[in-house]
Design an enzyme around this catalytic site. Structure first.
Site, mmCIF file in Angstrom:
data_model
loop_
_atom_site.group_PDB
_atom_site.id
_atom_site.type_symbol
_atom_site.label_atom_id
_atom_site.label_comp_id
_atom_site.label_asym_id
_atom_site.label_seq_id
_atom_site.Cartn_x
_atom_site.Cartn_y
_atom_site.Cartn_z
ATOM 1 N N CYS A 1 0.849 -1.192 0.000
ATOM 2 C CA CYS A 1 0.000 0.000 0.000
ATOM 3 C C CYS A 1 0.882 1.238 0.000
ATOM 4 O O CYS A 1 2.075 1.173 0.273
ATOM 5 C CB CYS A 1 -0.899 0.004 1.234
ATOM 6 S SG CYS A 1 -1.902 -1.493 1.401
ATOM 7 N N ARG B 1 1.533 1.514 -6.062
ATOM 8 C CA ARG B 1 1.692 0.564 -4.959
ATOM 9 C C ARG B 1 0.372 -0.078 -4.543
ATOM 10 O O ARG B 1 0.358 -1.042 -3.766
ATOM 11 C CB ARG B 1 2.296 1.277 -3.740
ATOM 12 C CG ARG B 1 3.648 1.893 -3.978
ATOM 13 C CD ARG B 1 4.159 2.562 -2.718
ATOM 14 N NE ARG B 1 4.427 1.571 -1.695
ATOM 15 C CZ ARG B 1 5.608 0.995 -1.486
ATOM 16 N NH1 ARG B 1 6.631 1.319 -2.248
ATOM 17 N NH2 ARG B 1 5.772 0.109 -0.533
ATOM 18 N N TRP C 1 -3.745 -1.721 -1.516
ATOM 19 C CA TRP C 1 -3.778 -3.000 -2.213
ATOM 20 C C TRP C 1 -4.266 -3.999 -1.182
ATOM 21 O O TRP C 1 -3.604 -4.256 -0.181
ATOM 22 C CB TRP C 1 -2.393 -3.379 -2.737
ATOM 23 C CG TRP C 1 -2.381 -4.633 -3.573
ATOM 24 C CD1 TRP C 1 -2.583 -4.722 -4.922
ATOM 25 C CD2 TRP C 1 -2.144 -5.974 -3.109
ATOM 26 N NE1 TRP C 1 -2.486 -6.032 -5.326
ATOM 27 C CE2 TRP C 1 -2.216 -6.822 -4.235
ATOM 28 C CE3 TRP C 1 -1.879 -6.533 -1.867
ATOM 29 C CZ2 TRP C 1 -2.033 -8.204 -4.144
ATOM 30 C CZ3 TRP C 1 -1.701 -7.909 -1.768
ATOM 31 C CH2 TRP C 1 -1.770 -8.729 -2.903
ATOM 32 N N ASN D 1 0.699 -0.189 6.084
ATOM 33 C CA ASN D 1 1.156 -1.055 5.002
ATOM 34 C C ASN D 1 1.767 -2.282 5.655
ATOM 35 O O ASN D 1 2.661 -2.162 6.485
ATOM 36 C CB ASN D 1 2.194 -0.331 4.134
ATOM 37 C CG ASN D 1 2.742 -1.217 3.024
ATOM 38 O OD1 ASN D 1 2.141 -2.214 2.649
ATOM 39 N ND2 ASN D 1 3.904 -0.845 2.504
ATOM 40 N N GLY D 2 1.272 -3.476 5.300
ATOM 41 C CA GLY D 2 1.805 -4.694 5.899
ATOM 42 C C GLY D 2 0.689 -5.600 6.376
ATOM 43 O O GLY D 2 -0.482 -5.397 6.071
ATOM 44 N N GLU E 1 9.901 -13.959 -19.531
ATOM 45 C CA GLU E 1 9.594 -12.561 -19.241
ATOM 46 C C GLU E 1 8.589 -11.999 -20.232
ATOM 47 O O GLU E 1 7.684 -11.234 -19.862
ATOM 48 C CB GLU E 1 10.888 -11.732 -19.250
ATOM 49 C CG GLU E 1 10.712 -10.239 -19.060
ATOM 50 C CD GLU E 1 10.093 -9.843 -17.731
ATOM 51 O OE1 GLU E 1 9.738 -8.655 -17.583
ATOM 52 O OE2 GLU E 1 9.967 -10.695 -16.824
ATOM 53 N N LYS F 1 4.959 -10.416 -19.166
ATOM 54 C CA LYS F 1 4.521 -9.065 -19.515
ATOM 55 C C LYS F 1 3.131 -9.093 -20.132
ATOM 56 O O LYS F 1 2.269 -8.279 -19.811
ATOM 57 C CB LYS F 1 5.514 -8.408 -20.485
ATOM 58 C CG LYS F 1 6.810 -7.966 -19.887
ATOM 59 C CD LYS F 1 6.727 -6.699 -19.074
ATOM 60 C CE LYS F 1 6.599 -6.936 -17.598
ATOM 61 N NZ LYS F 1 7.540 -7.734 -16.896
ATOM 62 N N GLU G 1 0.495 -9.902 -17.485
ATOM 63 C CA GLU G 1 0.318 -8.836 -16.502
ATOM 64 C C GLU G 1 -0.586 -7.722 -16.996
ATOM 65 O O GLU G 1 -1.444 -7.238 -16.251
ATOM 66 C CB GLU G 1 1.683 -8.227 -16.132
ATOM 67 C CG GLU G 1 2.535 -9.068 -15.214
ATOM 68 C CD GLU G 1 3.853 -8.391 -14.917
ATOM 69 O OE1 GLU G 1 4.267 -8.377 -13.742
ATOM 70 O OE2 GLU G 1 4.498 -7.876 -15.860
ATOM 71 N N HIS H 1 7.470 -31.768 -25.544
ATOM 72 C CA HIS H 1 7.197 -32.560 -24.353
ATOM 73 C C HIS H 1 5.902 -32.114 -23.679
ATOM 74 O O HIS H 1 5.760 -32.218 -22.466
ATOM 75 C CB HIS H 1 8.370 -32.461 -23.372
ATOM 76 C CG HIS H 1 9.621 -33.085 -23.892
ATOM 77 N ND1 HIS H 1 9.847 -34.442 -23.882
ATOM 78 C CD2 HIS H 1 10.705 -32.518 -24.484
ATOM 79 C CE1 HIS H 1 11.018 -34.700 -24.425
ATOM 80 N NE2 HIS H 1 11.564 -33.548 -24.802
ATOM 81 N N LYS I 1 3.189 -2.605 -7.428
ATOM 82 C CA LYS I 1 4.584 -2.527 -7.856
ATOM 83 C C LYS I 1 5.540 -3.196 -6.878
ATOM 84 O O LYS I 1 6.390 -3.978 -7.261
ATOM 85 C CB LYS I 1 4.970 -1.051 -8.020
ATOM 86 C CG LYS I 1 6.373 -0.831 -8.570
ATOM 87 C CD LYS I 1 6.455 -1.256 -10.010
ATOM 88 C CE LYS I 1 7.822 -1.015 -10.606
ATOM 89 N NZ LYS I 1 7.919 -1.580 -11.957
#
Length: 612
Positions: free
Chosen positions: A2, A27, A74, A100-101, A485, A489, A492, A508, A607
Site C-alpha cells: 500500500c 503501490r 492494495w 502497510n503490511g 519474461e 509481460k 500482466e 514434451h 509494484k
C-alpha cells in the site's frame, strides 16, 4: 504493498496528500482515504476505487488542515470497499491510522478486544491494531507514543504505520518493520511516505526509518527511537531523484515512457563503471568482494517475478563466463524450506524496489546460515541495500509502471558487468573475449534506440492478435528467460493467458496446444542455438501454428519461414537478452492498449510486494 503519505507543517495538508497518493498509486489502487485534523475534529474520508474517486468524494468537504495522513490500498485483509479502506479510526475516534503490511496475530488480539467490549466495522487487521493501541493507552494511562511502542512489542508481522492523535494537533507517530517508510525533512514541516516520490517536490532531505524504529514528530521536532525506547538518532540523507523522472513526460503511459528510457537507463547503469577505452569495469559496491566472488563455489540468486527472470539470465552469464555453479531461487520458496547453504556461498538478492518481503526474509535466512549476502536493487536507501554486505545499484531511475521494463534490463546489465568482471578476475575468459564483451555491452543503448525507431511492424502484429486467448513464448539458452519474461509481460497487462517455455521442451507437452489459432513467439536470433530454434519453428509451422519471431536484421531465411518477423540488430549472445526483451515489451504494451487495459495499473497487481 500500500501507499502511505502523511504531512505536518504549515502547508494545506489535503492537496499535498492527494498529490502524493497519486504518485504512490502504483503501490495499490483498489481504494484510498485521508484523515485530517482541524477545527472540526479528526475526520476520515475514504472511498473504493482510484485516488481520483476519493478526490471527487472530497469536494465540498471542510479540508482546511495542516496535518493529515493518507493511504492508497492494495487489499490483503478484507475486500476492496469503502469500509475496509484506510485510514481507520480507533473505537473512540480519537486516533486514526494508515498501515502497510500484515499483522499476523491480529485474530487473537481482535478476540481479546471483543471480549473487552470493542466492536469492529471493517475486516482489516489495521483496525485491530489501532484499537489495540487505544486499549493500551486507556488501561496503562500512558501517552499515545508509549501505547504504540507497547503494542508493537506484542504484534507479529510486518508494518509501516502513521498515526494521528486528536488530542495532539501537531504530532504524527510512525513506525516500521519489514515495510518501507521514509521521512522528509523540510523547514518547519515533515513528510512521511512509502518512498520518496511524494516528497521530492518539497525536500530532498530524508530519513529512512529502520526496522523496529518509531519516529515521533511533535511541535516541529523529530525524535527516532527503537522499541526499547532508546533514541537512535535520525540519519539525514539527500535524495538525488528529480521531479521530472516521476512524470509521464508526454507519453500516454508510464510503461511506454519507461520502455523508451532504456537506452538512457542502461547507459546510466554502465556510466562510471564500464570503460571500453581502458578495457575496464569498476564496480565500487563490490570492490572488496570481487576476489572472493571469483573463488565462490556456488552463487544463489534469490528474487521474485521479473527479477527472478533476470536472475535466470545471470545464471547463464556466470556459468558460461565465470564457470561458477549458479542456482536461481524463488525467494518465497527458498525461505520456507531448509536450504543447503555452505560457507563460501554467495546469496545475491535481485529486487527493483529493494523492499520485496519474501526476498528480504530469504536474505535474513542466508545471513543466519553464514553466506555472503549481496544485493542488486534500484532504490537507494532501500531495505535490501541496507541489509546486505555490499551490492550494486542499477540506477534505472524511478519505475512507476507496475509491469517492470527498464528495471529488468538494468538488472541484466548489472549481472552482465559482474559476471564479466568476475570472469576476468578468475581468468576464465581471455583478454580478447573480455574486450569484445565490454564493447558489445557498451553498444547496447544505441542498438535499443534502433529498435525503438522501427516499431511499426510490432504495432501491426499487435493489431492482428489483440483478441487472442493464448500465447506461447519460446526461446533457448540465454534467451529462454526472455521467453518467460515476455509471457509474464503479456499476462500482466493484457490479461491474455501466456506461457514461456524452453523451445526444446515444446514437444514434451505444449505442442499439443498448437493449431491455426495459437500465436507462438520465438526468440530466434543468431546464436549457438540458432539451428535448433529453426527446427522448432518448422515443427510449429507443420502444425499450422502462427509464428512471430524476433530475428536478427538481414535473416532472410527465417523471415521467409515465419508469419511475422521483428528484426533487431545483431549482438554477442551473452548480452542479447538486452535487445530481445525490447520487442516483447512493446508487443505486450500495444496489445494491452488495444484491449483497453490500464497498462500502468493492471488489476490485482502492485509494484512493490512488501507483504507475503
Amino acid at each position: 504493498m500500500c501507499g502511505i503519505v502523511a504531512y505536518v507543517g504549515h502547508r494545506e495538508a489535503a492537496p499535498l496528500i492527494i498529490k502524493g497518493l497519486k504518485r504512490l498509486e502504483y503501490r495499490g489502487y483498489d481504494s484510498s482515504g485521508i484523515s485530517l485534523l482541524n477545527g472540526n475534529g479528526l475526520k476520515v474520508y475514504k472511498k473504493k476505487g482510484k485516488v481520483a474517486d476519493l478526490e471527487a468524494e472530497l469536494k465540498d468537504k471542510p479540508l482546511h488542515a495542516t496535518i493529515g495522513i493518507g493511504h492508497t490500498r492494495w487489499a490483503t485483509h478484507g475486500e476492496p470497499n469503502d469500509i475496509n479502506a484506510h485510514p481507520h479510526y480507533s473505537q473512540g475516534q480519537n486516533l486514526a491510522i494508515i498501515h502497510n503490511g500484515i499483522i499476523e496475530n491480529y485474530a487473537s488480539i481482535k478476540q481479546s478486544l471483543i471480549n473487552k467490549g470493542y466492536t469492529f466495522e471493517s475486516e482489516t487487521d489495521t483496525e485491530v491494531l489501532i484499537n489495540f493501541i487505544e486499549d493500551i493507552k486507556k488501561h496503562k494511562g500512558c501517552t499515545t507514543e508509549e501505547a504504540v511502542r507497547l503494542a508493537l512489542l506484542k504484534v507479529e508481522g510486518a508494518y509501516a504505520i502513521v498515526i494521528i492523535d486528536k488530542d495532539h494537533p501537531n504530532q504524527l507517530i510512525a513506525a516500521r518493520k519489514g515495510s518501507p517508510l521514509v521521512i522528509g525533512i523540510g523547514k518547519d514541516e515533515f513528510f512521511f511516505a512509502s518512498d520518496a516520490t511524494p516528497i521530492i517536490e518539497y525536500t530532498k532531505e530524508v530519513v529512512y526509518l529502520d526496522d523496529l524504529e518509531i519516529a515521533v514528530v511533535s511541535n516541529g521536532e523529530l525524535v527516532v527511537k527503537n522499541l526499547e525506547n532508546i533514541e537512535t538518532g535520525a540519519f539525514i540523507q539527500t535524495v538525488e531523484m528529480e521531479l521530472e523522472s516521476i512524470e509521464k513526460g508526454g507519453f500516454e503511459h508510464f510503461m511506454l515512457k519507461e520502455i523508451y528510457e532504456q537506452p538512457k537507463s542502461i547507459g546510466d547503469c554502465m556510466r562510471g563503471r564500464l570503460n571500453v577505452g581502458t578495457s575496464h569495469i569498476q564496480l565500487g559496491g563490490l570492490i572488496n568482494h570481487l576476489e572472493k566472488l571469483s573463488k565462490a563455489k556456488r552463487i544463489i540468486f534469490i528474487a521474485c517475478g521479473t527479477s527472478w527472470h533476470a536472475g535466470l539470465v545471470g545464471e547463464y552469464l556466470f556459468e558460461e563466463l565465470a564457470r561458477i555453479n549458479v542456482e536461481v531461487e524463488y525467494a518465497s520458496e527458498f525461505r520456507y524450506r531448509n536450504p543447503i547453504i555452505k560457507e563460501g556461498d554467495f546469496v545475491i538478492a535481485i529486487s527493483q524496489s529493494g523492499e520485496t518481503a519474501d526476498t528480504m526474509a530469504a536474505l535474513e535466512l542466508a545471513k543466519q546460515r553464514g553466506a555472503t549476502i549481496l544485493g542488486i536493487c534500484n532504490v537507494v536507501g532501500s531495505s535490501i541495500s541496507r541489509l546486505t554486505e555490499a551490492g550494486v545499484y542499477t540506477h534505472a531511475g524511478p519505475e512507476i509502471g507496475v509491469a517492470s521494463t527498464k528495471a529488468f534490463t538494468a538488472q541484466v546489465t548489472v549481472l552482465a558487468m559482474i559476471a564479466i568482471a568476475t570472469a576476468k578476475q578468475k581468468g576464465t575468459i581471455n583478454d580478447d573475449v573480455y574486450r569484445r564483451l565490454l564493447s558489445e555491452l557498451a553498444a547496447i543503448p544505441t542498438k535499443i534506440e534502433d529498435i525503438l525507431a522501427n516499431i511499426d511492424e510490432i504495432k501491426d502484429i499487435a493489431k492482428l492478435f489483440t483478441f487472442a486467448s493464448n500465447f506461447i513464448f519460446l526461446g533457448r539458452g540465454i534467451n529462454f528467460p526472455v521467453a518467460l519474461e515476455g509471457a509474464l509481460k503479456l499476462k500482466e497487462i493484457s490479461y491474455i493467458h501466456a506461457e514461456g517455455y524452453p523451445a526444446a521442451e515444446m514437444k514434451h507437452g505444449p505442442i499439443a496446444l498448437i493449431d491455426e489459432d495459437m500465436p507462438v513467439v520465438f526468440i530466434a536470433t543468431k546464436d549457438s542455438s540458432y539451428e535448433k530454434v529453426v527446427s522448432n519453428i518448422q515443427e510449429v509451422k507443420a502444425r499450422k501454428g502462427r509464428v512471430i519471431a524476433v530475428i536478427n536484421e538481414g535473416d532472410e531465411t527465417l523471415k521467409a519461414m515465419v508469419d511475422f518477423a521483428i528484426e533487431i540488430p545483431e549482438s554477442h549472445e551473452m548480452v542479447s537478452p538486452l535487445l530481445t526483451s525490447i520487442p516483447l515489451q512493446l508487443l505486450s504494451y500495444y496489445i494491452a492498449v488495444l484491449r483497453g487495459r490500464n497498462v500502468d495499473q493492471p488489476r490485482n497487481l502492485a509494484k512493490s510486494v512488501t507483504v507475503e
